[in-house]
Scaffold this motif. Structure first.
Motif, PDB file in Angstrom:
ATOM      1  N   VAL A 121      33.818  39.589  37.213  1.00 12.08           N
ATOM      2  CA  VAL A 121      34.836  40.376  36.505  1.00 12.08           C
ATOM      3  C   VAL A 121      35.712  39.459  35.661  1.00 12.08           C
ATOM      4  N   VAL A 122      36.426  40.063  34.728  1.00 13.29           N
ATOM      5  CA  VAL A 122      37.389  39.340  33.902  1.00 13.29           C
ATOM      6  C   VAL A 122      38.509  38.820  34.809  1.00 13.29           C
ATOM      7  N   GLY A 124      42.007  38.077  36.472  1.00 13.61           N
ATOM      8  CA  GLY A 124      43.157  38.965  36.532  1.00 13.61           C
ATOM      9  C   GLY A 124      44.193  38.688  35.464  1.00 13.61           C
ATOM     10  N   GLN A 127      43.197  40.670  32.212  1.00 12.18           N
ATOM     11  CA  GLN A 127      42.754  42.061  32.297  1.00 12.18           C
ATOM     12  C   GLN A 127      43.713  43.017  31.597  1.00 12.18           C
ATOM     13  N   TYR A 131      41.327  48.277  32.723  1.00 13.80           N
ATOM     14  CA  TYR A 131      40.305  47.480  33.408  1.00 13.80           C
ATOM     15  C   TYR A 131      40.796  47.086  34.796  1.00 13.80           C
ATOM     16  N   ALA A 132      42.062  46.663  34.888  1.00 13.43           N
ATOM     17  CA  ALA A 132      42.635  46.284  36.170  1.00 13.43           C
ATOM     18  C   ALA A 132      42.595  47.449  37.155  1.00 13.43           C
ATOM     19  N   GLN A 192      38.981  45.869  26.670  1.00 18.22           N
ATOM     20  CA  GLN A 192      39.019  44.618  27.417  1.00 18.22           C
ATOM     21  C   GLN A 192      38.454  43.466  26.587  1.00 18.22           C
TER      22      GLN A 192
END
Length: 286
Positions: A121-122, A124, A127, A131-132, A192
């Motif tokens: 995942v991207v 934190g 983000q 997306y978060a 994102q």
């Protein structure tokens, strides 16, 4: 490999021992200055016993440590950063934050630099809110809407370290799978990717994509984070996240191995300039 509190005790003890040496004090002299028995100094410096924030302040005063940032970091390592005399923003979320996550945020807020490999995942810090929310919802099944909202707020609040003065120096290598895994749907992913383009242009951010074409690499075993403290490098730590806990690595051999692994990944990855072109093309091409 150890969990956060044990690592913190050992690091705090080592740093207090170094500060005592800089002050040209023996352990006996330090003990007399603060009114303790020498054995208490020894137990603290070897990490065999915990130490209260008030006691850390006594030692720092005795050693002539006036740097506010260093004093705060010593108190964070004591495991009671809420007792530093300042109210850190994440204290408002103590009821929902697992201890490991609070430890991570404490380190992130105090570090000068952060290097991370992300394979799923991207990160934190980069983000978008949508997306978060999608990532948090997937990772915390069964959490009610209020709890979900709070955790998303925490994730977004963490991003302030990139706008601090001075900002956190943030270097990230993202496996191409991070970009190809559709989280939250096409519109969320499109926003994102735009956010990553914006982040890649920030002077304090070094972002690199590791394409599938790079083949097998040292990071296939999983993601990791390296926190660095320029004024106190002995406090550097590697954090490995697992489903229900985090592991902290602080031995010099471990730190060196992960630093070398990250350097290797940066060499295999696209350059920051090519990464920006790649991301921009992905945003346009969809």
């Amino acid at each position: 490999m150890q969990h956060g509190p044990a690592v913190r005790r050992r690091k705090l003890g080592a740093e207090l021992r170094a500060l005592r040496a800089e002050a040209r004090l023996t352990s006996g002299e330090a003990a007399r200055l603060v009114g303790w028995h020498q054995s208490k100094i020894s137990r603290i410096e070897t990490g065999t016993s915990g130490v209260k924030p008030a006691d850390v302040r006594l030692l720092l005063d005795a050693y002539g440590v006036s740097d506010p940032r260093l004093r705060d970091l010593m108190l964070v390592l004591a495991g009671s950063d809420e007792n530093t005399g300042r109210h850190h923003w994440w204290h408002a979320y103590r009821g929902i934050l697992p201890p490991d996550y609070s430890d991570f945020i404490s380190l992130e807020s105090q570090a000068d630099a952060m290097r991370t490999l992300e394979t799923s995942v991207v990160p934190g810090l980069l983000q978008t809110p949508e997306y978060a929310r999608a990532v948090t919802r997937a990772a915390t099944r069964g959490l009610d809407d209020a709890g979900l909202d709070a955790l998303v707020e925490v994730r977004l609040a963490r991003q302030k370290v990139l706008r601090a003065d001075p900002p956190l120096e943030f270097s990230a290598v993202l496996d191409e799978a991070v970009l190809r895994r559709e989280i939250g749907g096409p519109e969320v992913m499109a926003r994102q990717l735009e956010r990553l383009v914006e982040a890649a242009r920030l002077p304090q951010v070094r972002l690199q994509i590791l394409p599938f074409g790079a083949g097998a690499h040292v990071g296939v075993t999983g993601s990791f984070v390296i926190f660095s403290f320029s004024s106190t490098p002995d406090l550097d730590v590697v954090v490995l996240d697992h489903l229900t806990s985090s592991l902290h690595l602080e031995r010099k051999e471990d730190l060196q191995a992960y630093a070398e692994a990250f350097n290797s990944l940066q060499i295999q990855a696209l350059s920051p300039e090519d990464t920006l072109d790649y991301l921009a093309g992905t945003v346009v091409g969809g």
